[in-house]
Design an enzyme around this catalytic site. Structure first.
Site, short mmCIF file in Angstrom:
data_model
loop_
_atom_site.label_atom_id
_atom_site.label_comp_id
_atom_site.label_asym_id
_atom_site.label_seq_id
_atom_site.Cartn_x
_atom_site.Cartn_y
_atom_site.Cartn_z
N CYS A 1 3.10 -5.33 6.44
CA CYS A 1 2.73 -4.84 5.12
C CYS A 1 3.94 -4.21 4.44
O CYS A 1 4.99 -4.02 5.04
CB CYS A 1 1.61 -3.82 5.22
SG CYS A 1 0.03 -4.51 5.76
N HIS B 1 0.82 -1.21 0.00
CA HIS B 1 0.00 0.00 0.00
C HIS B 1 0.85 1.26 0.00
O HIS B 1 2.06 1.22 0.17
CB HIS B 1 -0.97 0.00 1.19
CG HIS B 1 -0.31 0.04 2.54
ND1 HIS B 1 0.16 1.20 3.11
CD2 HIS B 1 -0.05 -0.94 3.44
CE1 HIS B 1 0.67 0.93 4.30
NE2 HIS B 1 0.56 -0.37 4.52
#
Length: 196
Positions: free
Chosen positions: A172, A156
């Protein structure tokens, strides 16, 4: 996907990365609701672009994403012998993982709902963070699935450009908003993602 006991604990505790970044952004700017139609009301920056076309010798089909957590870079294989390389932020100590997943979904300007256990540990987190400059997922999110199920890990964007290149997430992979927008347009749902 290979995980240690510590990694499994981290996954239960922090099911979405960027908790610290979220708390920091919220404390600095407040949980202001920003219209998804004007997500960059404040600030008006997409961050730096790190994308480079590079020689890539490993065997992988076009469209495959390869994450090198040690080098803190992500490769998108474009054709035999060539890839696009992006700088990324990776999991901090105890939150790293490796394995093969697939792109299960993609979202433009994702919102974020911190899980209840995360909010219990950090009561300053709101129930909901809308899309925009205060959202720790940034401009785009690529959702990683394994066996048809969401791993809760994401590739992201970030509104905290200082996090790119650092080991600060809960598993992440963060890119600048400029880079994640570029990557998002090139990646298909179903693409293979190899994390090393």
């Amino acid at each position: 996907m290979r995980r240690t006991a510590r990694d499994r604990h981290a996954r239960r505790t922090f099911s979405v990365c960027s908790v610290c970044a979220a708390a920091m952004l919220i404390s600095l700017f407040g949980a202001q609701r920003v219209s998804a139609g004007d997500p960059f009301a404040v600030p008006k920056t997409l961050g730096p672009q790190s994308r480079q076309e590079v020689a890539y010798s490993e065997a992988a089909s076009a469209g495959t994403i390869v994450v090198d957590t040690q080098a803190r870079v992500l490769y998108l294989v474009t054709r035999k012998g060539t890839a696009l390389k992006y700088d990324i932020g990776v999991g901090r100590e105890g939150f790293g993982w490796s394995g093969t997943t697939r792109v299960g979904a993609k979202r433009e300007w994702p919102d974020w709902r911190p899980p209840s256990d995360m909010r219990a540990r950090n009561p300053s987190l709101p129930e909901f963070v809308p899309a925009g400059p205060h959202n720790p997922l940034g401009a785009r999110a690529i959702y990683l699935y394994q066996g048809g199920r969401d791993t809760l890990y994401r590739i992201h964007g970030t509104n905290d450009n200082g996090a790119v290149g650092q080991a600060v997430t809960s598993g992440c992979f963060r890119l600048s908003n400029r880079d994640v927008i570029d990557l998002y347009e090139r990646v298909n749902v179903g693409a293979t993602v190899i994390v090393r």
